[in-house]
Design a protein around this motif. Sequence first.
Motif, mmCIF file in Angstrom:
data_model
loop_
_atom_site.group_PDB
_atom_site.id
_atom_site.type_symbol
_atom_site.label_atom_id
_atom_site.label_comp_id
_atom_site.label_asym_id
_atom_site.label_seq_id
_atom_site.Cartn_x
_atom_site.Cartn_y
_atom_site.Cartn_z
ATOM 1 N N THR A 315 -60.510 26.797 -65.299
ATOM 2 C CA THR A 315 -59.694 25.549 -65.824
ATOM 3 C C THR A 315 -58.388 25.675 -64.823
ATOM 4 N N THR A 316 -57.083 24.822 -64.910
ATOM 5 C CA THR A 316 -56.063 24.703 -64.227
ATOM 6 C C THR A 316 -55.376 26.081 -64.420
ATOM 7 N N THR A 317 -55.481 26.543 -65.586
ATOM 8 C CA THR A 317 -54.760 27.869 -65.784
ATOM 9 C C THR A 317 -55.374 29.085 -65.184
ATOM 10 N N GLY A 318 -56.650 28.944 -64.583
ATOM 11 C CA GLY A 318 -57.276 30.086 -64.275
ATOM 12 C C GLY A 318 -58.228 30.772 -65.032
ATOM 13 N N ARG A 319 -58.398 30.206 -66.176
ATOM 14 C CA ARG A 319 -59.251 30.907 -67.004
ATOM 15 C C ARG A 319 -60.614 30.328 -67.105
ATOM 16 N N TYR A 320 -61.709 31.028 -67.113
ATOM 17 C CA TYR A 320 -63.181 30.775 -66.687
ATOM 18 C C TYR A 320 -63.854 30.368 -67.793
ATOM 19 N N LYS A 321 -64.463 29.320 -67.723
ATOM 20 C CA LYS A 321 -65.525 28.725 -69.030
ATOM 21 C C LYS A 321 -66.971 28.533 -68.587
ATOM 22 N N ARG A 322 -67.888 28.906 -69.576
ATOM 23 C CA ARG A 322 -69.255 28.744 -69.112
ATOM 24 C C ARG A 322 -69.817 27.162 -69.603
ATOM 25 N N LEU A 323 -70.372 26.548 -68.681
ATOM 26 C CA LEU A 323 -71.080 25.488 -69.109
ATOM 27 C C LEU A 323 -72.390 25.608 -69.008
ATOM 28 N N ILE A 324 -73.224 24.777 -70.075
ATOM 29 C CA ILE A 324 -74.695 24.712 -70.021
ATOM 30 C C ILE A 324 -75.273 23.152 -70.080
ATOM 31 N N ILE A 325 -75.910 22.739 -69.064
ATOM 32 C CA ILE A 325 -76.297 21.225 -69.065
ATOM 33 C C ILE A 325 -77.947 21.413 -69.179
ATOM 34 N N ARG A 326 -78.300 20.727 -70.354
ATOM 35 C CA ARG A 326 -79.635 20.584 -70.786
ATOM 36 C C ARG A 326 -80.270 19.227 -69.859
ATOM 37 N N GLN A 327 -81.369 19.563 -69.373
ATOM 38 C CA GLN A 327 -82.006 18.491 -68.764
ATOM 39 C C GLN A 327 -83.406 18.175 -69.657
ATOM 40 N N ALA A 328 -83.601 16.731 -69.726
ATOM 41 C CA ALA A 328 -84.801 16.200 -70.283
ATOM 42 C C ALA A 328 -85.121 14.779 -69.913
ATOM 43 N N HIS A 329 -86.417 14.606 -70.003
ATOM 44 C CA HIS A 329 -86.974 13.421 -69.667
ATOM 45 C C HIS A 329 -86.622 12.070 -70.528
ATOM 46 N N VAL A 330 -86.677 10.838 -69.926
ATOM 47 C CA VAL A 330 -86.305 9.687 -70.755
ATOM 48 C C VAL A 330 -87.638 9.362 -71.290
ATOM 49 N N PRO A 331 -87.737 9.205 -72.778
ATOM 50 C CA PRO A 331 -89.266 8.556 -73.154
ATOM 51 C C PRO A 331 -89.229 7.098 -73.107
ATOM 52 N N LYS A 332 -90.504 6.657 -72.982
ATOM 53 C CA LYS A 332 -90.520 5.279 -73.183
ATOM 54 C C LYS A 332 -90.984 4.917 -74.680
ATOM 55 N N VAL A 333 -90.094 3.919 -75.165
ATOM 56 C CA VAL A 333 -90.601 3.643 -76.663
ATOM 57 C C VAL A 333 -90.960 2.324 -76.957
ATOM 58 N N ASN A 334 -91.511 2.104 -78.178
ATOM 59 C CA ASN A 334 -91.829 0.588 -78.531
ATOM 60 C C ASN A 334 -90.586 0.188 -79.019
ATOM 61 N N PRO A 335 -89.963 -1.022 -78.366
ATOM 62 C CA PRO A 335 -88.884 -1.735 -78.932
ATOM 63 C C PRO A 335 -88.693 -2.059 -80.419
ATOM 64 N N GLU A 336 -89.882 -2.190 -81.017
ATOM 65 C CA GLU A 336 -90.134 -2.619 -82.354
ATOM 66 C C GLU A 336 -90.169 -1.441 -83.344
ATOM 67 N N THR A 337 -90.940 -0.511 -83.169
ATOM 68 C CA THR A 337 -91.255 0.654 -83.960
ATOM 69 C C THR A 337 -90.564 1.966 -83.669
ATOM 70 N N MET A 338 -89.899 1.948 -82.421
ATOM 71 C CA MET A 338 -89.423 3.165 -81.810
ATOM 72 C C MET A 338 -90.230 4.440 -81.572
ATOM 73 N N LYS A 339 -91.597 4.055 -81.595
ATOM 74 C CA LYS A 339 -92.535 5.128 -81.204
ATOM 75 C C LYS A 339 -92.649 5.505 -79.938
ATOM 76 N N VAL A 340 -92.621 6.931 -79.230
ATOM 77 C CA VAL A 340 -92.678 7.073 -78.228
ATOM 78 C C VAL A 340 -94.087 6.685 -77.474
ATOM 79 N N ARG A 341 -94.091 6.142 -76.436
ATOM 80 C CA ARG A 341 -95.314 5.644 -75.797
ATOM 81 C C ARG A 341 -95.723 6.820 -74.457
ATOM 82 N N LYS A 342 -94.643 7.112 -73.794
ATOM 83 C CA LYS A 342 -94.917 7.990 -72.610
ATOM 84 C C LYS A 342 -93.620 8.742 -72.347
#
Length: 366
Positions: A315-342
Amino acid sequence: HQPFSITPLKKKIKRMELLTAKDKKVYLIRFINGIARYHRDFDNFNIFNEAMEKINLTSEEKILNLSRANNTLYEFLLPHEQTLDEKPIINHVVIKADVRGSTDITHQMIKRGLNPASYFSLNFFNPISELLNDYGADKVFIEGDAIILSIYERENAPGGWYGVARACGIAINMLLVIKRYNIKSKKNKLPVLELGFGINYKDSSPTFLFDGEHRIMISSAINLADRQSGCSKAIRKALKNKPTPFNLYVFQSETEAVVGQTSDDLLLRYNVNGIELNAAGLKKLSDEINLRALECDIPELQKERFTVYTGTFPTTTGRYKRLIIRQAHVPKVNPETMKVRKLTSKKYYEVCTHPKVYQYVNDRSQ
Protein backbone atom coordinates in the motif's frame (compact mmCIF):
# COMPACT_ATOMS: atom_id res chain seq x y z
CA HIS A 1 -6.23 54.42 -66.09
CA GLN A 2 -3.04 54.31 -68.21
CA PRO A 3 -2.53 51.08 -70.26
CA PHE A 4 0.49 48.90 -69.49
CA SER A 5 3.35 49.49 -71.96
CA ILE A 6 5.19 46.49 -73.44
CA THR A 7 8.01 48.63 -74.89
CA PRO A 8 10.53 47.69 -72.16
CA LEU A 9 9.74 44.01 -72.79
CA LYS A 10 10.43 44.38 -76.53
CA LYS A 11 13.76 46.10 -75.78
CA LYS A 12 14.71 43.26 -73.46
CA ILE A 13 13.90 40.69 -76.17
CA LYS A 14 16.14 42.48 -78.67
CA ARG A 15 18.95 42.55 -76.11
CA MET A 16 18.54 38.83 -75.47
CA GLU A 17 18.80 38.12 -79.23
CA LEU A 18 22.21 39.83 -79.27
CA LEU A 19 23.59 37.70 -76.42
CA THR A 20 26.23 35.08 -77.04
CA ALA A 21 25.57 31.40 -76.31
CA LYS A 22 27.75 31.62 -73.18
CA ASP A 23 25.76 34.56 -71.81
CA LYS A 24 22.46 32.78 -72.59
CA LYS A 25 23.59 29.78 -70.50
CA VAL A 26 24.45 32.09 -67.59
CA TYR A 27 20.97 33.66 -67.73
CA LEU A 28 19.30 30.23 -68.05
CA ILE A 29 21.10 28.85 -65.01
CA ARG A 30 20.22 31.97 -63.01
CA PHE A 31 16.57 31.60 -64.08
CA ILE A 32 16.45 27.90 -63.11
CA ASN A 33 18.06 28.68 -59.74
CA GLY A 34 15.49 31.39 -59.12
CA ILE A 35 12.57 29.08 -59.98
CA ALA A 36 13.99 26.32 -57.74
CA ARG A 37 14.41 28.74 -54.81
CA TYR A 38 10.87 30.02 -55.34
CA HIS A 39 9.36 26.53 -55.15
CA ARG A 40 11.53 25.66 -52.16
CA ASP A 41 10.52 28.80 -50.28
CA PHE A 42 6.86 28.36 -51.24
CA ASP A 43 6.84 24.75 -49.92
CA ASN A 44 8.56 25.89 -46.71
CA PHE A 45 5.99 28.65 -46.38
CA ASN A 46 3.15 26.10 -46.61
CA ILE A 47 4.83 23.80 -44.07
CA PHE A 48 5.33 26.73 -41.70
CA ASN A 49 1.71 27.84 -42.11
CA GLU A 50 0.44 24.30 -41.44
CA ALA A 51 2.58 24.04 -38.31
CA MET A 52 1.48 27.45 -37.04
CA GLU A 53 -2.19 26.51 -37.47
CA LYS A 54 -1.62 23.61 -35.04
CA ILE A 55 -0.25 25.93 -32.37
CA ASN A 56 -2.67 27.89 -30.23
CA LEU A 57 -0.98 30.63 -28.25
CA THR A 58 -3.25 31.42 -25.35
CA SER A 59 -3.22 33.33 -22.10
CA GLU A 60 -6.77 32.41 -21.04
CA GLU A 61 -6.64 30.65 -17.66
CA LYS A 62 -9.45 28.19 -18.45
CA ILE A 63 -7.74 26.95 -21.61
CA LEU A 64 -4.38 26.78 -19.84
CA ASN A 65 -5.82 24.62 -17.04
CA LEU A 66 -7.66 22.34 -19.49
CA SER A 67 -4.58 21.86 -21.69
CA ARG A 68 -2.32 21.31 -18.68
CA ALA A 69 -4.67 18.64 -17.28
CA ASN A 70 -4.68 16.78 -20.62
CA ASN A 71 -0.89 17.00 -21.17
CA THR A 72 -1.29 19.14 -24.32
CA LEU A 73 0.24 22.34 -22.96
CA TYR A 74 3.84 23.25 -23.85
CA GLU A 75 5.25 25.72 -21.36
CA PHE A 76 8.62 27.44 -21.77
CA LEU A 77 9.27 28.95 -18.37
CA LEU A 78 12.06 31.02 -16.92
CA PRO A 79 13.85 29.45 -13.93
CA HIS A 80 12.00 31.58 -11.38
CA GLU A 81 8.62 30.66 -12.97
CA GLN A 82 9.07 26.88 -12.71
CA THR A 83 7.07 24.95 -10.11
CA LEU A 84 6.98 21.30 -9.01
CA ASP A 85 3.87 20.26 -10.94
CA GLU A 86 2.50 16.70 -10.97
CA LYS A 87 4.02 14.36 -13.53
CA PRO A 88 1.85 13.46 -16.56
CA ILE A 89 -0.54 10.51 -16.15
CA ILE A 90 0.55 7.48 -18.23
CA ASN A 91 -2.29 5.04 -17.42
CA HIS A 92 -5.20 4.63 -15.04
CA VAL A 93 -7.51 2.17 -13.29
CA VAL A 94 -11.21 2.77 -12.63
CA ILE A 95 -13.03 1.15 -9.69
CA LYS A 96 -16.84 1.19 -9.77
CA ALA A 97 -18.75 0.17 -6.64
CA ASP A 98 -22.48 -0.30 -7.14
CA VAL A 99 -25.02 -0.88 -4.37
CA ARG A 100 -27.50 -3.71 -4.95
CA GLY A 101 -31.19 -3.05 -4.23
CA SER A 102 -30.68 0.59 -3.29
CA THR A 103 -34.22 1.48 -4.41
CA ASP A 104 -35.74 -1.11 -2.05
CA ILE A 105 -33.50 0.02 0.79
CA THR A 106 -34.53 3.66 0.27
CA HIS A 107 -38.21 2.67 0.17
CA GLN A 108 -37.95 0.60 3.38
CA MET A 109 -36.20 3.36 5.28
CA ILE A 110 -38.61 6.11 4.21
CA LYS A 111 -41.49 3.81 5.17
CA ARG A 112 -39.98 3.46 8.66
CA GLY A 113 -39.41 7.22 8.96
CA LEU A 114 -35.62 6.93 8.60
CA ASN A 115 -33.29 9.04 6.48
CA PRO A 116 -31.73 6.96 3.64
CA ALA A 117 -29.23 9.74 2.87
CA SER A 118 -27.76 9.47 6.38
CA TYR A 119 -27.75 5.67 6.11
CA PHE A 120 -25.77 5.63 2.86
CA SER A 121 -23.45 8.36 4.09
CA LEU A 122 -22.59 6.66 7.39
CA ASN A 123 -22.49 3.07 6.10
CA PHE A 124 -21.06 3.53 2.61
CA PHE A 125 -19.52 6.84 1.56
CA ASN A 126 -17.79 7.94 4.78
CA PRO A 127 -16.06 4.58 5.51
CA ILE A 128 -14.86 4.35 1.90
CA SER A 129 -13.44 7.89 1.99
CA GLU A 130 -11.19 6.85 4.89
CA LEU A 131 -9.52 4.19 2.70
CA LEU A 132 -8.52 6.41 -0.23
CA ASN A 133 -5.13 7.63 1.03
CA ASP A 134 -3.81 4.12 1.77
CA TYR A 135 -4.32 3.14 -1.87
CA GLY A 136 -3.67 6.43 -3.67
CA ALA A 137 -7.21 6.57 -5.05
CA ASP A 138 -9.22 9.62 -6.13
CA LYS A 139 -12.98 10.07 -6.22
CA VAL A 140 -14.20 10.51 -9.80
CA PHE A 141 -17.95 10.48 -9.37
CA ILE A 142 -20.51 9.88 -6.64
CA GLU A 143 -24.22 9.21 -7.01
CA GLY A 144 -26.83 8.06 -4.53
CA ASP A 145 -26.05 4.34 -4.74
CA ALA A 146 -22.63 4.15 -6.40
CA ILE A 147 -19.11 5.52 -6.28
CA ILE A 148 -16.42 5.64 -8.97
CA LEU A 149 -12.75 5.83 -7.98
CA SER A 150 -9.60 6.05 -10.06
CA ILE A 151 -5.91 5.38 -9.47
CA TYR A 152 -3.42 7.15 -11.76
CA GLU A 153 0.12 6.11 -12.56
CA ARG A 154 2.47 8.96 -13.42
CA GLU A 155 5.55 9.36 -15.57
CA ASN A 156 8.93 8.79 -13.85
CA ALA A 157 7.26 7.70 -10.59
CA PRO A 158 7.84 3.90 -10.39
CA GLY A 159 7.13 3.89 -6.66
CA GLY A 160 3.46 4.39 -7.51
CA TRP A 161 3.22 1.88 -10.36
CA TYR A 162 0.96 -0.50 -8.42
CA GLY A 163 -2.32 0.86 -9.82
CA VAL A 164 -4.13 -2.44 -10.45
CA ALA A 165 -2.88 -4.11 -7.26
CA ARG A 166 -4.02 -1.16 -5.15
CA ALA A 167 -7.36 -1.02 -6.99
CA CYS A 168 -7.96 -4.66 -6.06
CA GLY A 169 -6.82 -3.94 -2.50
CA ILE A 170 -9.16 -1.01 -1.96
CA ALA A 171 -12.10 -2.99 -3.39
CA ILE A 172 -11.43 -5.84 -0.92
CA ASN A 173 -11.21 -3.38 1.98
CA MET A 174 -14.40 -1.63 0.91
CA LEU A 175 -16.19 -4.99 1.05
CA LEU A 176 -14.78 -5.75 4.51
CA VAL A 177 -15.87 -2.34 5.79
CA ILE A 178 -19.39 -2.76 4.41
CA LYS A 179 -19.66 -6.24 5.96
CA ARG A 180 -18.74 -4.81 9.38
CA TYR A 181 -21.38 -2.11 9.04
CA ASN A 182 -23.92 -4.72 7.88
CA ILE A 183 -23.49 -6.55 11.21
CA LYS A 184 -24.44 -3.34 13.02
CA SER A 185 -27.37 -2.81 10.64
CA LYS A 186 -28.73 -6.31 11.34
CA LYS A 187 -28.57 -5.71 15.09
CA ASN A 188 -30.57 -2.50 14.59
CA LYS A 189 -32.96 -4.22 12.14
CA LEU A 190 -31.82 -1.99 9.29
CA PRO A 191 -31.36 -3.09 5.64
CA VAL A 192 -27.96 -4.53 4.74
CA LEU A 193 -25.89 -3.41 1.76
CA GLU A 194 -24.79 -5.64 -1.13
CA LEU A 195 -22.18 -4.38 -3.57
CA GLY A 196 -20.82 -5.22 -6.98
CA PHE A 197 -17.36 -4.06 -8.08
CA GLY A 198 -15.83 -3.57 -11.50
CA ILE A 199 -12.11 -2.82 -11.94
CA ASN A 200 -11.03 -1.75 -15.42
CA TYR A 201 -7.46 -0.89 -16.41
CA LYS A 202 -6.54 1.29 -19.41
CA ASP A 203 -2.98 1.61 -20.67
CA SER A 204 -3.43 5.29 -21.52
CA SER A 205 -4.12 8.59 -19.87
CA PRO A 206 -7.76 9.68 -19.43
CA THR A 207 -8.91 13.05 -20.69
CA PHE A 208 -10.37 15.79 -18.52
CA LEU A 209 -12.79 18.67 -18.83
CA PHE A 210 -13.70 21.31 -16.26
CA ASP A 211 -17.03 22.39 -14.84
CA GLY A 212 -15.93 25.59 -13.16
CA GLU A 213 -13.20 24.47 -10.74
CA HIS A 214 -14.38 20.85 -10.75
CA ARG A 215 -12.33 18.46 -12.91
CA ILE A 216 -14.30 15.75 -14.73
CA MET A 217 -12.58 12.62 -16.04
CA ILE A 218 -13.54 11.06 -19.37
CA SER A 219 -12.53 7.44 -20.00
CA SER A 220 -14.03 4.35 -21.64
CA ALA A 221 -12.88 2.46 -18.52
CA ILE A 222 -15.77 4.09 -16.61
CA ASN A 223 -18.43 2.51 -18.86
CA LEU A 224 -16.69 -0.87 -18.86
CA ALA A 225 -16.29 -0.88 -15.06
CA ASP A 226 -20.00 -0.05 -14.85
CA ARG A 227 -20.78 -3.17 -16.91
CA GLN A 228 -18.50 -5.29 -14.72
CA SER A 229 -20.11 -4.09 -11.49
CA GLY A 230 -23.62 -4.87 -12.77
CA CYS A 231 -25.77 -7.88 -11.88
CA SER A 232 -28.32 -9.41 -14.26
CA LYS A 233 -31.72 -9.97 -12.65
CA ALA A 234 -32.32 -12.99 -14.89
CA ILE A 235 -29.00 -14.58 -13.91
CA ARG A 236 -29.57 -13.86 -10.22
CA LYS A 237 -33.00 -15.46 -10.42
CA ALA A 238 -31.58 -18.50 -12.26
CA LEU A 239 -28.90 -19.00 -9.60
CA LYS A 240 -31.18 -18.31 -6.63
CA ASN A 241 -31.49 -21.97 -5.55
CA LYS A 242 -28.07 -23.12 -6.77
CA PRO A 243 -24.83 -23.18 -4.78
CA THR A 244 -22.70 -20.11 -5.45
CA PRO A 245 -19.44 -20.46 -3.52
CA PHE A 246 -18.03 -17.44 -5.29
CA ASN A 247 -19.41 -13.92 -5.63
CA LEU A 248 -18.91 -13.47 -9.37
CA TYR A 249 -20.08 -15.53 -12.35
CA VAL A 250 -20.00 -14.31 -15.96
CA PHE A 251 -22.09 -15.72 -18.83
CA GLN A 252 -22.46 -15.20 -22.58
CA SER A 253 -25.92 -15.36 -24.14
CA GLU A 254 -25.23 -13.69 -27.51
CA THR A 255 -23.71 -15.49 -30.50
CA GLU A 256 -20.03 -15.08 -31.37
CA ALA A 257 -21.03 -13.10 -34.48
CA VAL A 258 -22.98 -10.55 -32.43
CA VAL A 259 -20.22 -10.26 -29.81
CA GLY A 260 -17.58 -9.80 -32.53
CA GLN A 261 -19.44 -6.89 -34.13
CA THR A 262 -19.09 -4.55 -31.15
CA SER A 263 -16.49 -3.42 -28.65
CA ASP A 264 -19.21 -3.13 -25.99
CA ASP A 265 -19.41 -5.67 -23.16
CA LEU A 266 -22.45 -7.87 -23.85
CA LEU A 267 -21.77 -10.45 -21.13
CA LEU A 268 -24.26 -11.21 -18.35
CA ARG A 269 -23.12 -11.22 -14.74
CA TYR A 270 -23.99 -12.49 -11.32
CA ASN A 271 -22.07 -10.02 -9.16
CA VAL A 272 -23.14 -9.89 -5.52
CA ASN A 273 -20.30 -8.69 -3.30
CA GLY A 274 -18.01 -9.71 -6.14
CA ILE A 275 -15.03 -7.93 -7.70
CA GLU A 276 -14.32 -8.38 -11.41
CA LEU A 277 -10.95 -7.45 -12.94
CA ASN A 278 -10.56 -7.11 -16.71
CA ALA A 279 -8.00 -9.16 -18.66
CA ALA A 280 -5.77 -6.13 -19.35
CA GLY A 281 -5.79 -5.47 -15.62
CA LEU A 282 -4.54 -8.99 -14.85
CA LYS A 283 -1.71 -8.58 -17.37
CA LYS A 284 -0.76 -5.25 -15.79
CA LEU A 285 -0.94 -6.83 -12.33
CA SER A 286 1.57 -9.48 -13.43
CA ASP A 287 3.96 -6.62 -14.33
CA GLU A 288 3.44 -4.92 -10.97
CA ILE A 289 3.97 -7.87 -8.62
CA ASN A 290 5.24 -11.45 -8.70
CA LEU A 291 2.06 -13.42 -9.51
CA ARG A 292 2.14 -17.17 -8.99
CA ALA A 293 -0.39 -19.53 -10.59
CA LEU A 294 -1.87 -22.15 -8.27
CA GLU A 295 -4.33 -25.01 -8.87
CA CYS A 296 -6.82 -25.12 -6.01
CA ASP A 297 -8.55 -28.30 -4.87
CA ILE A 298 -11.17 -27.34 -2.28
CA PRO A 299 -14.02 -29.91 -2.55
CA GLU A 300 -16.08 -28.34 0.24
CA LEU A 301 -16.14 -25.12 -1.80
CA GLN A 302 -16.29 -26.46 -5.37
CA LYS A 303 -15.96 -30.01 -6.70
CA GLU A 304 -13.91 -28.97 -9.71
CA ARG A 305 -10.37 -27.68 -9.41
CA PHE A 306 -9.88 -24.00 -10.24
CA THR A 307 -6.92 -21.75 -11.01
CA VAL A 308 -5.90 -18.72 -9.02
CA TYR A 309 -3.07 -16.19 -9.29
CA THR A 310 -1.60 -14.88 -6.07
CA GLY A 311 0.99 -12.36 -4.92
CA THR A 312 1.57 -9.52 -2.46
CA PHE A 313 1.65 -5.77 -3.05
CA PRO A 314 2.53 -2.67 -0.96
CA THR A 315 0.00 0.00 0.00
CA THR A 316 1.13 3.65 -0.03
CA THR A 317 2.00 3.27 3.66
CA GLY A 318 4.32 0.32 2.95
CA ARG A 319 2.13 -2.46 4.37
CA TYR A 320 1.99 -5.60 2.22
CA LYS A 321 -1.32 -7.27 1.35
CA ARG A 322 -2.06 -10.57 -0.39
CA LEU A 323 -4.18 -10.75 -3.53
CA ILE A 324 -5.86 -13.86 -4.96
CA ILE A 325 -7.37 -13.70 -8.44
CA ARG A 326 -9.64 -16.56 -9.53
CA GLN A 327 -9.69 -17.46 -13.25
CA ALA A 328 -12.70 -19.11 -14.89
CA HIS A 329 -14.09 -19.67 -18.39
CA VAL A 330 -17.20 -17.81 -19.55
CA PRO A 331 -19.99 -20.35 -20.28
CA LYS A 332 -22.37 -19.91 -23.20
CA VAL A 333 -25.99 -20.04 -22.00
CA ASN A 334 -29.41 -20.27 -23.57
CA PRO A 335 -30.83 -16.71 -23.33
CA GLU A 336 -34.34 -18.04 -22.54
CA THR A 337 -33.65 -20.84 -20.05
CA MET A 338 -30.17 -19.71 -18.89
CA LYS A 339 -28.96 -23.31 -19.14
CA VAL A 340 -25.27 -23.75 -19.94
CA ARG A 341 -24.58 -24.96 -23.48
CA LYS A 342 -20.78 -25.02 -23.49
CA LEU A 343 -17.69 -23.28 -22.15
CA THR A 344 -16.22 -20.56 -24.38
CA SER A 345 -12.54 -19.69 -24.73
CA LYS A 346 -13.15 -16.36 -22.96
CA LYS A 347 -12.00 -15.99 -19.38
CA TYR A 348 -13.02 -13.75 -16.54
CA TYR A 349 -11.18 -12.85 -13.36
CA GLU A 350 -12.56 -12.45 -9.84
CA VAL A 351 -10.65 -10.82 -7.01
CA CYS A 352 -11.27 -13.45 -4.33
CA THR A 353 -12.42 -12.66 -0.80
CA HIS A 354 -13.51 -16.16 0.33
CA PRO A 355 -11.74 -17.12 3.61
CA LYS A 356 -11.31 -20.78 2.56
CA VAL A 357 -9.45 -19.77 -0.60
CA TYR A 358 -7.17 -17.49 1.42
CA GLN A 359 -6.52 -20.26 3.94
CA TYR A 360 -5.72 -22.73 1.14
CA VAL A 361 -3.33 -20.32 -0.58
CA ASN A 362 -1.65 -19.17 2.65
CA ASP A 363 -1.00 -22.78 3.67
CA ARG A 364 0.85 -23.31 0.38
CA SER A 365 2.70 -19.98 0.39
CA GLN A 366 4.62 -20.50 3.63
